[in-house]
Design an enzyme around this catalytic site. Structure first.
Site, PDB file in Angstrom:
ATOM      1  N   GLY A 207     -12.618 165.111 -24.130  1.00  0.00           N
ATOM      2  CA  GLY A 207     -11.988 165.353 -23.089  1.00  0.00           C
ATOM      3  C   GLY A 207     -11.412 164.672 -22.124  1.00  0.00           C
TER       4      GLY A 207
ATOM      5  N   THR B 206     -11.102 174.921 -20.446  1.00  0.00           N
ATOM      6  CA  THR B 206     -10.295 174.656 -19.284  1.00  0.00           C
ATOM      7  C   THR B 206      -8.804 175.077 -19.108  1.00  0.00           C
ATOM      8  OG1 THR B 206      -9.662 172.568 -20.417  1.00  0.00           O
ATOM      9  CG2 THR B 206     -11.520 172.519 -18.812  1.00  0.00           C
TER      10      THR B 206
ATOM     11  N   TYR C  90     -10.786 182.110 -15.502  1.00  0.00           N
ATOM     12  CA  TYR C  90     -11.166 180.771 -15.382  1.00  0.00           C
ATOM     13  C   TYR C  90     -12.201 180.492 -14.549  1.00  0.00           C
ATOM     14  CZ  TYR C  90     -10.960 175.654 -14.754  1.00  0.00           C
ATOM     15  OH  TYR C  90     -11.280 174.496 -14.505  1.00  0.00           O
TER      16      TYR C  90
HETATM   17  N1  LIG Z   1      -8.450 168.552 -15.672  1.00  0.00           N
HETATM   18  C1  LIG Z   1      -8.363 169.181 -14.573  1.00  0.00           C
HETATM   19  O1  LIG Z   1      -7.115 169.214 -14.133  1.00  0.00           O
HETATM   20  C2  LIG Z   1      -9.419 169.772 -13.813  1.00  0.00           C
HETATM   21  C3  LIG Z   1      -9.274 170.201 -12.570  1.00  0.00           C
HETATM   22  C4  LIG Z   1     -10.523 170.841 -11.717  1.00  0.00           C
HETATM   23  C5  LIG Z   1     -11.450 170.985 -12.711  1.00  0.00           C
HETATM   24  N2  LIG Z   1     -11.887 170.506 -13.924  1.00  0.00           N
HETATM   25  C6  LIG Z   1     -13.004 170.657 -14.757  1.00  0.00           C
HETATM   26  O2  LIG Z   1     -13.440 169.429 -15.067  1.00  0.00           O
HETATM   27  C7  LIG Z   1     -13.981 169.500 -16.368  1.00  0.00           C
HETATM   28  C8  LIG Z   1     -13.304 168.273 -17.585  1.00  0.00           C
HETATM   29  O3  LIG Z   1     -11.793 168.789 -17.449  1.00  0.00           O
HETATM   30  P1  LIG Z   1     -11.007 168.089 -18.511  1.00  0.00           P
HETATM   31  O4  LIG Z   1      -9.792 168.006 -18.039  1.00  0.00           O
HETATM   32  O5  LIG Z   1     -11.637 166.887 -19.029  1.00  0.00           O
HETATM   33  O6  LIG Z   1     -11.076 169.174 -19.860  1.00  0.00           O
HETATM   34  P2  LIG Z   1     -10.599 168.927 -21.139  1.00  0.00           P
HETATM   35  O7  LIG Z   1      -9.920 167.713 -21.398  1.00  0.00           O
HETATM   36  O8  LIG Z   1     -10.181 170.381 -21.731  1.00  0.00           O
HETATM   37  O9  LIG Z   1     -12.167 168.783 -21.965  1.00  0.00           O
HETATM   38  C9  LIG Z   1     -12.874 169.831 -22.254  1.00  0.00           C
HETATM   39  C10 LIG Z   1     -13.985 169.449 -23.446  1.00  0.00           C
HETATM   40  O10 LIG Z   1     -14.783 170.213 -23.340  1.00  0.00           O
HETATM   41  C11 LIG Z   1     -15.272 170.563 -24.826  1.00  0.00           C
HETATM   42  N3  LIG Z   1     -15.663 171.760 -25.209  1.00  0.00           N
HETATM   43  C12 LIG Z   1     -15.060 173.214 -24.708  1.00  0.00           C
HETATM   44  N4  LIG Z   1     -16.144 174.215 -25.405  1.00  0.00           N
HETATM   45  C13 LIG Z   1     -16.935 173.277 -25.857  1.00  0.00           C
HETATM   46  C14 LIG Z   1     -18.155 173.886 -26.451  1.00  0.00           C
HETATM   47  N5  LIG Z   1     -18.498 175.251 -26.553  1.00  0.00           N
HETATM   48  N6  LIG Z   1     -18.926 172.798 -26.823  1.00  0.00           N
HETATM   49  C15 LIG Z   1     -18.869 171.628 -26.929  1.00  0.00           C
HETATM   50  N7  LIG Z   1     -17.743 171.371 -26.237  1.00  0.00           N
HETATM   51  C16 LIG Z   1     -16.742 171.984 -25.776  1.00  0.00           C
HETATM   52  C17 LIG Z   1     -13.717 170.688 -25.407  1.00  0.00           C
HETATM   53  O11 LIG Z   1     -13.740 170.197 -26.770  1.00  0.00           O
HETATM   54  P3  LIG Z   1     -12.571 170.377 -27.944  1.00  0.00           P
HETATM   55  O12 LIG Z   1     -11.682 169.251 -27.724  1.00  0.00           O
HETATM   56  O13 LIG Z   1     -13.317 170.444 -29.099  1.00  0.00           O
HETATM   57  O14 LIG Z   1     -11.583 171.477 -27.251  1.00  0.00           O
HETATM   58  C18 LIG Z   1     -13.053 169.397 -24.707  1.00  0.00           C
HETATM   59  O15 LIG Z   1     -13.285 168.150 -25.360  1.00  0.00           O
HETATM   60  C19 LIG Z   1     -14.092 170.797 -16.719  1.00  0.00           C
HETATM   61  O16 LIG Z   1     -15.388 171.479 -16.514  1.00  0.00           O
HETATM   62  C20 LIG Z   1     -13.152 171.436 -15.717  1.00  0.00           C
HETATM   63  O17 LIG Z   1     -13.428 172.753 -15.282  1.00  0.00           O
HETATM   64  C21 LIG Z   1     -10.722 169.748 -14.587  1.00  0.00           C
END
Ligand SMILES: NC(=O)c1ccc[n+]([C@@H]2O[C@H](COP(=O)([O-])OP(=O)(O)OC[C@H]3O[C@@H](n4cnc5c(N)ncnc54)[C@H](OP(=O)(O)O)[C@@H]3O)[C@@H](O)[C@H]2O)c1
Length: 299
Positions: free
Chosen positions: A10, A73, A135
């Site tokens: 991610g 996410t 979410y």
């Molecule tokens: N991006 C934003 O704007 C934002 C804003 C506020 C908070 N956040 C928080 O920041 C964190 C990271 O966000 P991000 O943008 O990096 O999200 P992301 O790019 O969607 O990455 C999330 C990762 O989690 C993995 N994942 C999902 N389900 C899983 C499972 N059951 N077992 C193992 N891995 C799993 C996904 O794997 P796959 O690649 O296989 O799907 C993906 O690689 C999250 O907790 C999110 O709630 C993000």
């Protein structure tokens, strides 16, 4: 120091892995399936929703700290699949927290500004959450699971994370740059105020929380709150794109499945006061973002 990073395919997870390169860290990158985003460290394929698999993998890794950004996410995807969102965001986080506590590894669990309703942000760490939508509710439930099962853990809330290159999927900033550089119009909400946060800056703050074993709630986001339309216009100035391509829009007009906070934003005063890594303001963020984009095009 050995650090396990979940969600390493991610955006946030891959940036954390990248920043842990050198500096005396040993990285163990956890992700689902094969590694799809390059980075340092040993790769471990594990689904967080399998408690036994996860516990085995973490016991084998023997981490000093765990940085846990993995989550479901996609806001509208969570609305359509509440069972999946609960399994990953709540049970997955509970599994990580239990194992972290059993192994005496310091946990930094990543959360979101969506735990707030967005009626009167920006919010600080003392404000009462009031999540709307699947979410948001699962992310708040994950915070509670972590607080109960891994006392002493850090809960690090962030918001609208962006950076270049994108990880497995386009992020807000990367989508804007891709569209605008190809001369395509973008519609941006002028009624949604957010703390846009450069991924590298967020990653650095998460690493500091892990390294210093800091606990409690932390807002680790950009230092400025602005609406998405203004963000798009500011990005045009820095990147030299045509600002007429950025069109104002509203949340109501988008008719999204999952509710979005409108007047959101995270106050980062605590991070500014107590962390060595400072939350970046929008000008510094966009300058770095532009440099990331320029360098990747030159490569
Ligand atoms: N991006 C934003 O704007 C934002 C804003 C506020 C908070 N956040 C928080 O920041 C964190 C990271 O966000 P991000 O943008 O990096 O999200 P992301 O790019 O969607 O990455 C999330 C990762 O989690 C993995 N994942 C999902 N389900 C899983 C499972 N059951 N077992 C193992 N891995 C799993 C996904 O794997 P796959 O690649 O296989 O799907 C993906 O690689 C999250 O907790 C999110 O709630 C993000």
């Amino acid at each position: 120091m050995r650090i396990v990073v979940t969600g390493a395919n991610g955006l946030v997870g891959s940036r954390v892995c990248e920043q842990l390169t050198g500096g005396g860290y040993e990285v163990v990158a956890f992700g689902r399936g094969a590694r799809r985003v390059g980075g340092p460290g040993r790769w471990v394929s594990v689904d967080l929703t399998s408690r036994s698999d996860l516990e085995r993998a973490l016991a084998a890794a023997r981490p000093d700290a765990i940085i846990h950004p993995a989550a479901m996410t996609h806001v509208d995807g969570c609305e359509r699949d509440p069972e999946g969102a609960w399994a990953t965001n709540v049970e997955g986080s509970a599994n990580v927290a239990r194992a972290a506590h059993a192994l005496d590894a310091h946990l930094v669990s990543v959360s979101t500004d969506y735990v707030f309703d967005g009626d009167h942000g920006p919010y600080d760490e003392q404000d009462a959450p009031n999540p709307r939508g699947v979410y948001a509710r699962t992310k708040l439930a994950a915070e509670h699971a972590v607080q109960v099962l891994a006392p002493g853990a850090a809960i690090a809330r962030t918001a609208v994370v962006y950076g270049w290159p994108p990880a497995a999927q386009l992020n807000f900033g990367a989508w804007l740059v891709t569209s605008l550089s190809e001369g395509r119009e973008v519609k941006l909400f002028e009624d949604q105020w957010v703390s846009a946060s450069l991924a590298d800056n967020v990653a650095a703050m998460l690493i500091e929380l892990a390294e210093r074993k800091l606990g409690g709630i932390w807002h680790v986001a950009g230092a400025d709150v602005l609406d998405r339309y203004t963000f798009g216009r500011r990005l045009c100035e820095v990147f030299g794109f045509d600002p007429k391509l950025v069109l104002p829009s509203t949340l109501a007009a988008a008719n999204l499945a999952g509710p979005r906070p409108s007047k959101s934003g995270l106050s980062v005063v605590k991070a500014q006061r107590e962390l060595k890594t400072q939350p970046l303001g929008i000008e510094a963020q966009l300058a770095r973002f532009h440099e990331e984009w320029r360098q990747s095009r030159a490569a």
